[in-house]
Design an enzyme around this catalytic site. Sequence first.
Site, PDB file in Angstrom:
ATOM      1  CG  HIS A  70      -0.427   0.081   2.536  1.00 50.34           C
ATOM      2  ND1 HIS A  70      -0.189   1.280   3.165  1.00 50.34           N
ATOM      3  CD2 HIS A  70      -0.071  -0.883   3.419  1.00 50.34           C
ATOM      4  CE1 HIS A  70       0.289   1.047   4.382  1.00 50.34           C
ATOM      5  NE2 HIS A  70       0.373  -0.254   4.560  1.00 50.34           N
ATOM      6  CG  ASP A 187       2.719   0.612   7.980  1.00 50.18           C
ATOM      7  OD1 ASP A 187       2.362   0.158   6.882  1.00 50.18           O
ATOM      8  OD2 ASP A 187       1.953   0.717   8.950  1.00 50.18           O
ATOM      9  CD  GLU A 221      -2.889  -1.493   5.517  1.00 53.86           C
ATOM     10  OE1 GLU A 221      -2.919  -2.471   6.282  1.00 53.86           O
ATOM     11  OE2 GLU A 221      -2.388  -0.373   5.833  1.00 53.86           O
ATOM     12  CD  GLU A 222      -1.360   2.711   7.549  1.00 55.02           C
ATOM     13  OE1 GLU A 222      -2.010   2.323   8.544  1.00 55.02           O
ATOM     14  OE2 GLU A 222      -0.162   2.427   7.365  1.00 55.02           O
ATOM     15  CG  ASP A 242       1.828  -3.569   5.655  1.00 54.17           C
ATOM     16  OD1 ASP A 242       2.552  -2.722   6.209  1.00 54.17           O
ATOM     17  OD2 ASP A 242       0.661  -3.353   5.323  1.00 54.17           O
ATOM     18  CG  HIS A 322       1.021   2.582  12.960  1.00 55.14           C
ATOM     19  ND1 HIS A 322      -0.348   2.518  12.938  1.00 55.14           N
ATOM     20  CD2 HIS A 322       1.429   2.014  11.799  1.00 55.14           C
ATOM     21  CE1 HIS A 322      -0.758   1.932  11.829  1.00 55.14           C
ATOM     22  NE2 HIS A 322       0.313   1.611  11.121  1.00 55.14           N
TER      23      HIS A 322
END
Length: 388
Positions: A70, A187, A221-222, A242, A322
């Site tokens: 992504h 990410d 995707e997030e 990922d 994250h």
Amino acid sequence: MLAIDTEYLQKTLDKLLSIPSPTGYTDSIVRFVTSELKELGLEASLTRRGAICAIRQGSRRKGARAIVTHLDTLGAQVKALKENGRLALVPVGHWSARFAEGARATIFSEEGAYRGTILPLKASGHTFNEEVDTAPIGWDYVELRVDALARNFEDFERLGIEVGDIVAIDPQTEFIDNGFIVSRHLDNKAGVAVALTALKAMQEAHQVTPVDIHFLFTIAEEVGVGASSVLTPEVASMISVDNGTSAPGQNSSEFGVTIAMADQTGPFDYHLNRKLVSLCKENDIRYQKDIFKYYRSDSASAIEAGADVRTALITFGVDASHGYERIHMHALRSLSELITAYVGSHVEIQRDFEPTTEGIVGFTKQPVDEAEQYLTKDADNDDLGPQA
């Protein structure tokens, strides 16, 4: 397994990280990846909103394999214009405000882009003394200071800043000589770089694959959308690339490939995971397995959208996912190697060439008896069943 151009991998990752792409603001990175695919010899097709599919032809169209990553990252949006000339924010994607404090950012308004800094409401020790250290953590307790003359609502109107404007967070990227990479948005910019690097290796080696390979790049995707609308019926198996979570209580690592056995949506495909492990062993690729309790990927969105595909998730271990993320080049190279080994491997499950088949003949099988009976062959002189 093909030779991996790690210099290209790092340079591509650096370029990707320099392009802001929070969910909802991905046009620029879609254009970049589409151009990069063309440089590598593939023409891309786009969905209306910008998810990318580039197909590398194999010996057979049906039973195709997909590699999905992504393009979108975490970010924020303007929630409110404050009387003090600051901006209240809401997160785009799931991330803690504790990692937003102090971040440099860009606000994309209709009139153009503005720079700013995300600060706690009580940011000055000279004013608030110990209250700076005791203030709560959360998105209600931070605000964005705009680097422009913004003192009130009238100034915001003049600047063209409005509720809903997208805010991109600076990556603050560092490539360390020892192979570590520190940056926000690894990410999944790192996963995108891995996929492109694997494709480059395939093209340079003129690799022939048994089925078509679909390289997919999603844009939401997030926020849970992911690969819900980019798959075609020809695809029988899909591997998401990922981030893994290198943290206490997890088995992920910043080195080698971390194969996810399950995430919060349940186990991944038994046969596809078994094949990936076998390929790691055959090609001397370091690997480990892990389970992610608070995690979902493009694979989950595809299954939930009704796609009848085998899914797996291979990851590069990320420390502080994250947040202020760190990975290592060893994992990225290992992932690229595994992808090239997988796409060139034989398709053992012949039923995967058709969406549906009648009867049980040729259906997969999993071990059910005591382990000793599978040290060689079972009573039917068969092994554990075909792999994906």
